[in-house]
Write a protein that holds these residues in place. Structure first.
Motif: not given
Length: 521
Positions: A150, A409, A450, A511, A517-518, A520-521
Protein backbone atom coordinates in the motif's frame (compact mmCIF):
# COMPACT_ATOMS: atom_id res chain seq x y z
CA UNK A 1 5.29 28.37 14.80
CA UNK A 2 4.89 27.11 18.37
CA UNK A 3 2.29 24.41 18.93
CA UNK A 4 -0.82 25.42 20.90
CA UNK A 5 -0.59 24.31 24.52
CA UNK A 6 -3.93 22.41 24.51
CA UNK A 7 -2.79 20.40 21.49
CA UNK A 8 0.50 19.49 23.17
CA UNK A 9 -1.31 18.48 26.37
CA UNK A 10 -3.78 16.25 24.51
CA UNK A 11 -0.97 14.55 22.57
CA UNK A 12 1.06 14.09 25.76
CA UNK A 13 -1.89 12.38 27.47
CA UNK A 14 -2.30 10.08 24.48
CA UNK A 15 1.42 9.30 24.60
CA UNK A 16 1.18 8.44 28.30
CA UNK A 17 -1.66 6.03 27.60
CA UNK A 18 0.42 4.30 24.91
CA UNK A 19 3.34 4.10 27.37
CA UNK A 20 1.19 2.33 29.99
CA UNK A 21 2.43 -1.14 28.94
CA UNK A 22 6.06 -0.07 29.37
CA UNK A 23 5.34 1.35 32.82
CA UNK A 24 3.73 -1.94 33.80
CA UNK A 25 6.72 -3.91 32.51
CA UNK A 26 9.19 -1.78 34.45
CA UNK A 27 7.21 -2.08 37.67
CA UNK A 28 6.83 -5.83 37.26
CA UNK A 29 10.48 -6.36 36.39
CA UNK A 30 11.80 -4.28 39.30
CA UNK A 31 9.41 -5.88 41.78
CA UNK A 32 10.43 -9.38 40.71
CA UNK A 33 14.19 -9.17 41.05
CA UNK A 34 15.54 -5.66 40.98
CA UNK A 35 18.20 -4.19 38.77
CA UNK A 36 20.59 -7.13 39.21
CA UNK A 37 18.25 -9.61 37.56
CA UNK A 38 17.42 -7.00 34.95
CA UNK A 39 21.05 -6.63 33.87
CA UNK A 40 21.83 -10.35 34.02
CA UNK A 41 18.75 -11.18 31.96
CA UNK A 42 19.46 -8.71 29.15
CA UNK A 43 23.00 -10.00 28.62
CA UNK A 44 22.30 -13.73 28.96
CA UNK A 45 22.91 -16.04 26.01
CA UNK A 46 19.28 -17.16 26.04
CA UNK A 47 17.99 -13.60 25.72
CA UNK A 48 20.47 -12.83 22.95
CA UNK A 49 19.30 -15.96 21.15
CA UNK A 50 15.65 -14.90 21.32
CA UNK A 51 16.62 -11.40 20.21
CA UNK A 52 18.66 -12.70 17.29
CA UNK A 53 15.83 -14.96 16.18
CA UNK A 54 13.22 -12.20 16.46
CA UNK A 55 15.38 -9.66 14.62
CA UNK A 56 16.38 -12.21 12.00
CA UNK A 57 12.76 -13.15 11.34
CA UNK A 58 11.76 -9.48 11.07
CA UNK A 59 14.64 -8.78 8.66
CA UNK A 60 13.77 -11.72 6.41
CA UNK A 61 10.08 -10.74 6.37
CA UNK A 62 10.93 -7.09 5.63
CA UNK A 63 13.26 -7.99 2.76
CA UNK A 64 10.77 -10.44 1.31
CA UNK A 65 7.79 -8.11 1.73
CA UNK A 66 9.51 -5.03 0.30
CA UNK A 67 10.88 -7.01 -2.67
CA UNK A 68 7.53 -8.64 -3.42
CA UNK A 69 5.60 -5.40 -2.85
CA UNK A 70 7.91 -3.39 -5.10
CA UNK A 71 7.53 -5.91 -7.91
CA UNK A 72 3.75 -6.06 -7.52
CA UNK A 73 3.46 -2.27 -7.30
CA UNK A 74 5.51 -1.90 -10.47
CA UNK A 75 3.45 -4.37 -12.50
CA UNK A 76 0.02 -3.29 -11.22
CA UNK A 77 0.78 0.32 -12.19
CA UNK A 78 1.91 -0.63 -15.70
CA UNK A 79 -0.44 0.86 -18.26
CA UNK A 80 -0.95 -2.34 -20.26
CA UNK A 81 -1.37 -4.97 -17.51
CA UNK A 82 -4.56 -6.94 -18.29
CA UNK A 83 -7.31 -6.52 -15.64
CA UNK A 84 -5.15 -3.97 -13.85
CA UNK A 85 -7.77 -2.68 -11.39
CA UNK A 86 -8.85 -6.22 -10.47
CA UNK A 87 -5.23 -7.31 -9.99
CA UNK A 88 -4.60 -4.29 -7.75
CA UNK A 89 -7.49 -5.31 -5.52
CA UNK A 90 -6.54 -9.00 -5.44
CA UNK A 91 -2.88 -8.49 -4.47
CA UNK A 92 -3.99 -6.56 -1.36
CA UNK A 93 -6.58 -9.19 -0.34
CA UNK A 94 -4.08 -11.45 1.54
CA UNK A 95 -4.17 -8.69 4.16
CA UNK A 96 -7.68 -9.99 4.96
CA UNK A 97 -6.31 -13.40 6.02
CA UNK A 98 -5.05 -13.48 9.64
CA UNK A 99 -1.52 -14.86 9.86
CA UNK A 100 -2.58 -17.54 12.33
CA UNK A 101 -5.26 -18.72 9.90
CA UNK A 102 -2.69 -18.80 7.10
CA UNK A 103 -0.31 -20.80 9.29
CA UNK A 104 -3.04 -23.31 10.16
CA UNK A 105 -3.93 -23.67 6.47
CA UNK A 106 -0.36 -24.42 5.38
CA UNK A 107 0.14 -26.82 8.28
CA UNK A 108 -2.99 -28.66 7.11
CA UNK A 109 -1.99 -28.63 3.44
CA UNK A 110 1.41 -30.19 4.18
CA UNK A 111 0.13 -32.64 6.81
CA UNK A 112 0.03 -36.40 5.93
CA UNK A 113 -3.71 -36.14 5.19
CA UNK A 114 -3.45 -32.75 3.49
CA UNK A 115 -3.61 -31.87 -0.20
CA UNK A 116 0.18 -32.04 -0.60
CA UNK A 117 0.84 -34.65 2.08
CA UNK A 118 1.49 -37.40 -0.47
CA UNK A 119 3.97 -35.26 -2.39
CA UNK A 120 5.80 -34.38 0.84
CA UNK A 121 6.05 -38.08 1.70
CA UNK A 122 7.42 -38.91 -1.75
CA UNK A 123 10.06 -36.21 -1.28
CA UNK A 124 11.11 -37.74 2.03
CA UNK A 125 9.83 -34.89 4.19
CA UNK A 126 8.87 -35.98 7.70
CA UNK A 127 5.42 -35.12 9.11
CA UNK A 128 5.45 -31.70 10.71
CA UNK A 129 8.35 -30.47 8.56
CA UNK A 130 6.55 -27.19 7.84
CA UNK A 131 7.52 -25.39 11.03
CA UNK A 132 10.28 -23.29 12.48
CA UNK A 133 12.02 -20.12 11.36
CA UNK A 134 11.71 -20.33 7.58
CA UNK A 135 8.11 -21.53 7.66
CA UNK A 136 7.24 -18.54 9.87
CA UNK A 137 9.11 -16.20 7.52
CA UNK A 138 7.21 -17.59 4.51
CA UNK A 139 3.78 -17.28 6.15
CA UNK A 140 4.40 -13.79 7.53
CA UNK A 141 5.76 -12.50 4.22
CA UNK A 142 2.81 -13.94 2.30
CA UNK A 143 0.16 -12.35 4.51
CA UNK A 144 1.90 -9.15 5.66
CA UNK A 145 3.41 -7.83 2.42
CA UNK A 146 0.22 -5.81 1.55
CA UNK A 147 1.13 -3.41 4.38
CA UNK A 148 4.28 -2.50 2.44
CA UNK A 149 2.53 -2.71 -0.93
CA UNK A 150 0.00 0.00 0.00
CA UNK A 151 2.78 2.42 0.92
CA UNK A 152 5.10 1.61 -1.99
CA UNK A 153 2.36 1.73 -4.60
CA UNK A 154 1.14 5.10 -3.32
CA UNK A 155 4.69 6.43 -3.52
CA UNK A 156 5.23 5.03 -7.01
CA UNK A 157 2.01 6.63 -8.29
CA UNK A 158 3.21 10.06 -7.16
CA UNK A 159 6.69 9.86 -8.71
CA UNK A 160 7.68 12.84 -10.87
CA UNK A 161 9.40 11.88 -14.14
CA UNK A 162 11.20 15.23 -14.51
CA UNK A 163 14.36 14.31 -12.49
CA UNK A 164 14.68 11.09 -14.49
CA UNK A 165 14.51 12.98 -17.81
CA UNK A 166 16.99 15.59 -16.56
CA UNK A 167 19.48 12.86 -15.66
CA UNK A 168 19.07 11.28 -19.09
CA UNK A 169 19.72 14.64 -20.78
CA UNK A 170 22.92 14.96 -18.75
CA UNK A 171 24.16 11.65 -20.16
CA UNK A 172 23.34 9.20 -17.37
CA UNK A 173 22.34 5.66 -18.24
CA UNK A 174 18.76 4.47 -17.79
CA UNK A 175 19.70 2.62 -14.59
CA UNK A 176 21.70 5.57 -13.28
CA UNK A 177 18.87 7.98 -14.05
CA UNK A 178 16.40 5.73 -12.26
CA UNK A 179 18.70 5.45 -9.25
CA UNK A 180 19.28 9.19 -8.95
CA UNK A 181 15.92 10.53 -10.14
CA UNK A 182 13.31 7.99 -9.04
CA UNK A 183 14.61 6.05 -6.03
CA UNK A 184 15.03 9.14 -3.79
CA UNK A 185 11.35 9.91 -4.34
CA UNK A 186 10.40 6.35 -3.34
CA UNK A 187 12.54 6.21 -0.21
CA UNK A 188 9.90 7.56 2.24
CA UNK A 189 7.31 5.07 0.98
CA UNK A 190 9.70 2.11 1.07
CA UNK A 191 10.98 2.98 4.55
CA UNK A 192 7.44 3.56 5.83
CA UNK A 193 6.24 0.21 4.52
CA UNK A 194 9.33 -1.59 5.83
CA UNK A 195 8.88 -0.13 9.33
CA UNK A 196 5.24 -1.23 9.53
CA UNK A 197 6.16 -4.75 8.39
CA UNK A 198 9.07 -4.92 10.85
CA UNK A 199 6.89 -3.84 13.77
CA UNK A 200 4.17 -6.31 12.77
CA UNK A 201 6.69 -9.14 12.51
CA UNK A 202 8.25 -8.40 15.89
CA UNK A 203 4.83 -8.38 17.56
CA UNK A 204 3.25 -11.34 15.73
CA UNK A 205 2.07 -14.09 18.08
CA UNK A 206 -0.40 -16.52 16.49
CA UNK A 207 1.56 -17.70 13.45
CA UNK A 208 4.93 -18.07 15.19
CA UNK A 209 3.24 -20.00 18.01
CA UNK A 210 1.57 -22.43 15.61
CA UNK A 211 4.84 -22.89 13.72
CA UNK A 212 6.86 -23.30 16.95
CA UNK A 213 9.35 -20.50 16.39
CA UNK A 214 10.79 -19.22 19.66
CA UNK A 215 10.66 -15.50 19.12
CA UNK A 216 10.06 -13.13 22.02
CA UNK A 217 6.28 -13.16 21.53
CA UNK A 218 5.98 -16.94 21.85
CA UNK A 219 8.36 -17.01 24.82
CA UNK A 220 6.34 -14.28 26.56
CA UNK A 221 3.12 -16.24 26.10
CA UNK A 222 4.68 -19.44 27.44
CA UNK A 223 6.10 -17.62 30.45
CA UNK A 224 2.76 -16.00 31.27
CA UNK A 225 0.40 -18.92 30.60
CA UNK A 226 2.45 -22.06 31.22
CA UNK A 227 5.38 -21.26 33.49
CA UNK A 228 3.50 -18.55 35.48
CA UNK A 229 6.72 -16.53 35.41
CA UNK A 230 5.31 -13.02 35.35
CA UNK A 231 8.66 -11.38 36.05
CA UNK A 232 10.46 -13.34 33.33
CA UNK A 233 7.72 -12.47 30.87
CA UNK A 234 7.99 -8.79 31.82
CA UNK A 235 11.75 -8.89 31.26
CA UNK A 236 11.28 -10.56 27.86
CA UNK A 237 8.71 -7.92 26.96
CA UNK A 238 11.12 -5.15 27.92
CA UNK A 239 13.76 -6.68 25.67
CA UNK A 240 11.24 -6.77 22.83
CA UNK A 241 10.28 -3.15 23.49
CA UNK A 242 13.98 -2.23 23.27
CA UNK A 243 14.18 -3.89 19.85
CA UNK A 244 11.11 -1.97 18.71
CA UNK A 245 12.66 1.27 19.92
CA UNK A 246 15.79 0.51 17.89
CA UNK A 247 13.65 -0.04 14.79
CA UNK A 248 11.95 3.32 15.28
CA UNK A 249 15.26 5.12 15.80
CA UNK A 250 16.75 3.56 12.67
CA UNK A 251 13.67 4.42 10.64
CA UNK A 252 14.05 8.06 11.67
CA UNK A 253 17.55 8.14 10.23
CA UNK A 254 16.32 6.91 6.84
CA UNK A 255 13.20 9.04 6.55
CA UNK A 256 13.20 12.43 4.95
CA UNK A 257 12.83 15.25 7.38
CA UNK A 258 10.62 17.21 4.97
CA UNK A 259 6.93 16.83 4.40
CA UNK A 260 5.49 14.83 1.54
CA UNK A 261 6.44 16.43 -1.76
CA UNK A 262 3.62 18.20 -3.54
CA UNK A 263 3.21 18.14 -7.24
CA UNK A 264 4.59 21.21 -8.92
CA UNK A 265 3.14 22.80 -12.01
CA UNK A 266 5.79 21.00 -14.07
CA UNK A 267 4.87 17.59 -12.67
CA UNK A 268 5.08 14.71 -15.19
CA UNK A 269 3.79 11.27 -14.17
CA UNK A 270 6.19 8.37 -14.56
CA UNK A 271 4.48 5.81 -16.80
CA UNK A 272 5.64 2.53 -18.27
CA UNK A 273 4.42 -0.55 -20.13
CA UNK A 274 5.19 -4.26 -19.84
CA UNK A 275 4.95 -5.05 -23.54
CA UNK A 276 5.31 -8.73 -24.36
CA UNK A 277 5.83 -9.55 -20.66
CA UNK A 278 2.32 -8.55 -19.63
CA UNK A 279 0.83 -12.06 -19.76
CA UNK A 280 3.70 -13.82 -17.92
CA UNK A 281 3.55 -11.05 -15.32
CA UNK A 282 -0.20 -11.56 -14.97
CA UNK A 283 0.49 -15.25 -14.31
CA UNK A 284 2.96 -14.27 -11.56
CA UNK A 285 0.35 -12.02 -9.94
CA UNK A 286 -2.18 -14.85 -10.01
CA UNK A 287 0.32 -17.21 -8.35
CA UNK A 288 0.80 -14.78 -5.46
CA UNK A 289 -2.97 -14.30 -5.12
CA UNK A 290 -3.52 -18.07 -5.23
CA UNK A 291 -1.10 -18.68 -2.36
CA UNK A 292 -2.20 -15.73 -0.25
CA UNK A 293 -5.98 -15.79 -0.80
CA UNK A 294 -7.41 -18.65 -2.87
CA UNK A 295 -5.57 -21.48 -1.08
CA UNK A 296 -6.69 -20.37 2.42
CA UNK A 297 -10.28 -19.82 1.29
CA UNK A 298 -10.60 -23.17 -0.52
CA UNK A 299 -8.90 -24.99 2.35
CA UNK A 300 -11.32 -23.50 4.86
CA UNK A 301 -14.28 -24.39 2.64
CA UNK A 302 -12.93 -27.94 2.42
CA UNK A 303 -12.67 -28.16 6.23
CA UNK A 304 -16.21 -26.89 6.58
CA UNK A 305 -17.54 -29.31 3.99
CA UNK A 306 -16.31 -32.37 5.85
CA UNK A 307 -18.86 -32.05 8.68
CA UNK A 308 -21.07 -29.18 7.60
CA UNK A 309 -24.32 -31.03 8.35
CA UNK A 310 -23.59 -31.27 12.07
CA UNK A 311 -22.75 -27.57 12.60
CA UNK A 312 -25.30 -24.88 13.45
CA UNK A 313 -23.76 -22.03 11.50
CA UNK A 314 -26.17 -19.35 12.75
CA UNK A 315 -25.61 -20.17 16.42
CA UNK A 316 -21.87 -20.42 15.88
CA UNK A 317 -21.56 -17.05 14.13
CA UNK A 318 -24.18 -14.69 15.55
CA UNK A 319 -22.55 -13.65 18.84
CA UNK A 320 -18.90 -13.55 17.69
CA UNK A 321 -19.83 -11.75 14.47
CA UNK A 322 -21.76 -9.00 16.24
CA UNK A 323 -18.99 -8.58 18.84
CA UNK A 324 -16.34 -8.32 16.12
CA UNK A 325 -18.29 -5.75 14.10
CA UNK A 326 -19.14 -3.57 17.11
CA UNK A 327 -15.61 -3.73 18.54
CA UNK A 328 -14.00 -2.97 15.18
CA UNK A 329 -16.28 0.02 14.57
CA UNK A 330 -15.71 1.39 18.07
CA UNK A 331 -11.95 0.91 17.80
CA UNK A 332 -11.85 2.48 14.33
CA UNK A 333 -13.71 5.59 15.52
CA UNK A 334 -11.72 5.92 18.75
CA UNK A 335 -8.33 5.47 17.09
CA UNK A 336 -9.20 7.91 14.30
CA UNK A 337 -10.19 10.59 16.82
CA UNK A 338 -7.01 10.05 18.85
CA UNK A 339 -4.82 10.08 15.72
CA UNK A 340 -6.03 13.52 14.59
CA UNK A 341 -4.15 15.59 17.22
CA UNK A 342 -1.03 13.42 16.92
CA UNK A 343 -0.97 13.85 13.13
CA UNK A 344 -1.65 17.59 13.39
CA UNK A 345 1.16 18.13 15.88
CA UNK A 346 3.67 16.08 13.87
CA UNK A 347 2.87 17.72 10.52
CA UNK A 348 2.01 21.33 11.41
CA UNK A 349 4.33 21.87 14.39
CA UNK A 350 7.46 19.84 13.74
CA UNK A 351 9.80 19.70 16.73
CA UNK A 352 11.76 17.11 18.73
CA UNK A 353 8.75 16.79 21.07
CA UNK A 354 6.29 16.13 18.24
CA UNK A 355 8.66 13.59 16.69
CA UNK A 356 8.99 11.83 20.05
CA UNK A 357 5.23 11.67 20.57
CA UNK A 358 4.72 10.30 17.06
CA UNK A 359 7.30 7.56 17.64
CA UNK A 360 5.64 6.63 20.90
CA UNK A 361 2.46 5.81 18.97
CA UNK A 362 4.46 3.48 16.73
CA UNK A 363 5.88 1.78 19.80
CA UNK A 364 2.41 0.55 20.74
CA UNK A 365 1.94 -0.99 17.30
CA UNK A 366 5.03 -3.14 17.73
CA UNK A 367 4.22 -4.40 21.23
CA UNK A 368 2.63 -7.86 21.42
CA UNK A 369 -1.07 -7.85 22.18
CA UNK A 370 -0.48 -10.05 25.20
CA UNK A 371 1.79 -7.40 26.76
CA UNK A 372 -0.73 -4.61 26.14
CA UNK A 373 -3.55 -6.79 27.46
CA UNK A 374 -1.81 -7.76 30.69
CA UNK A 375 -0.68 -4.20 31.36
CA UNK A 376 -4.27 -2.96 31.06
CA UNK A 377 -5.47 -5.76 33.34
CA UNK A 378 -2.92 -4.56 35.91
CA UNK A 379 -3.95 -0.91 35.57
CA UNK A 380 -7.70 -1.67 35.66
CA UNK A 381 -7.44 -3.85 38.78
CA UNK A 382 -5.24 -1.33 40.60
CA UNK A 383 -6.99 1.92 39.62
CA UNK A 384 -10.57 1.22 38.42
CA UNK A 385 -11.61 -2.38 39.26
CA UNK A 386 -15.07 -1.80 37.79
CA UNK A 387 -13.52 -1.54 34.30
CA UNK A 388 -11.91 -4.98 34.49
CA UNK A 389 -13.25 -7.32 31.79
CA UNK A 390 -15.35 -4.66 30.09
CA UNK A 391 -15.46 -3.78 26.43
CA UNK A 392 -14.16 -0.28 27.24
CA UNK A 393 -10.80 -1.72 28.31
CA UNK A 394 -10.74 -3.88 25.16
CA UNK A 395 -11.20 -0.79 22.96
CA UNK A 396 -8.49 1.02 24.93
CA UNK A 397 -6.13 -1.88 24.19
CA UNK A 398 -6.90 -1.58 20.50
CA UNK A 399 -6.16 2.16 20.65
CA UNK A 400 -2.70 1.44 22.06
CA UNK A 401 -2.02 -1.24 19.46
CA UNK A 402 -3.31 0.43 16.29
CA UNK A 403 -2.90 4.18 16.77
CA UNK A 404 0.06 4.16 14.36
CA UNK A 405 -2.08 2.69 11.56
CA UNK A 406 -4.39 5.72 11.52
CA UNK A 407 -1.91 8.49 12.33
CA UNK A 408 0.16 7.84 9.17
CA UNK A 409 -2.60 8.34 6.56
CA UNK A 410 -4.07 11.30 8.47
CA UNK A 411 -0.65 12.97 8.68
CA UNK A 412 -0.35 12.70 4.89
CA UNK A 413 -3.64 14.61 4.62
CA UNK A 414 -2.36 17.40 6.87
CA UNK A 415 0.85 17.66 4.84
CA UNK A 416 -1.06 17.94 1.58
CA UNK A 417 -3.23 20.72 2.96
CA UNK A 418 -0.65 23.48 2.51
CA UNK A 419 -0.53 26.09 5.27
CA UNK A 420 -0.74 28.78 2.59
CA UNK A 421 -4.35 27.69 1.93
CA UNK A 422 -5.20 28.13 5.60
CA UNK A 423 -3.42 31.50 5.73
CA UNK A 424 -5.34 32.71 2.68
CA UNK A 425 -8.64 31.73 4.29
CA UNK A 426 -7.64 33.53 7.48
CA UNK A 427 -6.91 36.75 5.59
CA UNK A 428 -10.39 36.51 4.09
CA UNK A 429 -11.90 36.51 7.57
CA UNK A 430 -12.64 32.81 8.02
CA UNK A 431 -12.63 31.55 11.61
CA UNK A 432 -10.74 28.44 12.83
CA UNK A 433 -13.70 26.06 12.48
CA UNK A 434 -14.68 27.36 9.03
CA UNK A 435 -11.06 27.10 7.83
CA UNK A 436 -10.80 23.55 9.12
CA UNK A 437 -14.11 22.49 7.58
CA UNK A 438 -13.62 24.08 4.15
CA UNK A 439 -9.83 24.00 3.67
CA UNK A 440 -8.24 21.22 5.74
CA UNK A 441 -10.99 18.61 6.08
CA UNK A 442 -11.30 17.80 2.34
CA UNK A 443 -7.61 16.81 2.37
CA UNK A 444 -8.08 14.75 5.54
CA UNK A 445 -11.15 12.74 4.54
CA UNK A 446 -9.27 10.15 2.39
CA UNK A 447 -6.71 9.60 5.16
CA UNK A 448 -9.40 9.38 7.85
CA UNK A 449 -11.35 6.76 5.90
CA UNK A 450 -8.29 4.71 5.00
CA UNK A 451 -7.04 4.87 8.60
CA UNK A 452 -10.45 3.76 9.88
CA UNK A 453 -10.53 0.83 7.46
CA UNK A 454 -7.00 -0.30 8.36
CA UNK A 455 -7.84 -0.18 12.08
CA UNK A 456 -11.15 -2.01 11.48
CA UNK A 457 -9.40 -4.82 9.61
CA UNK A 458 -6.59 -5.10 12.18
CA UNK A 459 -9.03 -5.07 15.10
CA UNK A 460 -11.16 -7.81 13.60
CA UNK A 461 -8.07 -10.04 13.27
CA UNK A 462 -6.46 -9.16 16.64
CA UNK A 463 -6.10 -12.18 18.93
CA UNK A 464 -3.98 -12.08 22.14
CA UNK A 465 -5.20 -8.74 23.51
CA UNK A 466 -8.80 -9.78 22.87
CA UNK A 467 -8.25 -13.13 24.59
CA UNK A 468 -7.01 -11.43 27.76
CA UNK A 469 -9.33 -8.42 28.00
CA UNK A 470 -12.71 -9.56 26.67
CA UNK A 471 -15.47 -10.25 29.22
CA UNK A 472 -15.71 -13.85 30.40
CA UNK A 473 -17.87 -16.04 28.18
CA UNK A 474 -17.82 -13.68 25.18
CA UNK A 475 -16.02 -14.29 21.91
CA UNK A 476 -15.08 -12.55 18.70
CA UNK A 477 -14.47 -14.23 15.36
CA UNK A 478 -10.71 -14.23 16.03
CA UNK A 479 -10.98 -15.86 19.46
CA UNK A 480 -13.39 -18.48 18.10
CA UNK A 481 -10.90 -19.38 15.36
CA UNK A 482 -8.11 -19.70 17.91
CA UNK A 483 -10.24 -21.76 20.33
CA UNK A 484 -11.36 -24.27 17.73
CA UNK A 485 -7.95 -24.52 16.07
CA UNK A 486 -6.27 -25.10 19.44
CA UNK A 487 -8.71 -27.97 20.07
CA UNK A 488 -8.14 -29.39 16.53
CA UNK A 489 -11.79 -28.66 15.64
CA UNK A 490 -10.93 -27.47 12.14
CA UNK A 491 -14.42 -27.74 10.67
CA UNK A 492 -15.81 -25.45 13.37
CA UNK A 493 -12.83 -23.11 13.05
CA UNK A 494 -13.36 -22.72 9.32
CA UNK A 495 -16.72 -20.95 9.71
CA UNK A 496 -15.61 -17.91 11.77
CA UNK A 497 -12.37 -17.84 9.78
CA UNK A 498 -14.29 -17.57 6.50
CA UNK A 499 -16.53 -14.86 7.95
CA UNK A 500 -13.48 -12.94 9.14
CA UNK A 501 -11.80 -13.19 5.74
CA UNK A 502 -15.01 -12.12 3.95
CA UNK A 503 -15.47 -8.99 6.11
CA UNK A 504 -11.83 -8.01 5.79
CA UNK A 505 -11.76 -8.70 2.05
CA UNK A 506 -14.76 -6.42 1.45
CA UNK A 507 -13.08 -3.58 3.33
CA UNK A 508 -9.78 -4.18 1.54
CA UNK A 509 -11.68 -4.00 -1.73
CA UNK A 510 -13.15 -0.63 -0.72
CA UNK A 511 -9.70 0.58 0.29
CA UNK A 512 -8.18 -0.36 -3.05
CA UNK A 513 -11.08 0.52 -5.35
CA UNK A 514 -11.00 4.13 -4.21
CA UNK A 515 -7.73 5.38 -5.65
CA UNK A 516 -7.68 8.47 -3.45
CA UNK A 517 -7.86 6.28 -0.34
CA UNK A 518 -5.08 4.08 -1.63
CA UNK A 519 -2.84 7.10 -2.14
CA UNK A 520 -3.27 8.05 1.50
CA UNK A 521 -2.59 4.58 2.96
Amino acid sequence: MHAPTPLVVVCAVIGLVVLTPLAYLLIRALQGGGSERLSSFFFSLQTLGYAGRSVGLACVVVIGSVTLSSALAWVTLARDLPFRRLCTMLVVCPLAVPCYVGAAVFIGVFSPRGALGGLCSDLGLAPGWFSGFWASAFVLTLFVYPLAYLSIRAGLRGVDRSPFDAARVLGCTTLGSFRSGILPQLRPSVVGGAVVVALYSLGEFGAVSMLRTNTFTRVIYIQYESAFDRTGAALSSLALAALIGCVLLLSGRFRRSHAVARRSRGYRPFEWRLGVWRWPVLLMVLCVVSLGLLLPVFSLISWWGRTSLSIDVVALLTGPLMNSLLLSCAAGLAVTVLALPIAMLASRHASPLSALLERITHLGFGLPGIVVGLSLVFVALRLVPALYQTWLVVVLGYCVLFLALASGPIRVGFERAARSFDDAARTLGAGPWLRFRTVTLPFLIPGIISGFLLVFISTAKELPCTLLLSPAGTHTLATRVWQYTDEAMYAEASIPALALILISAVLVGVLVWREDLLESA
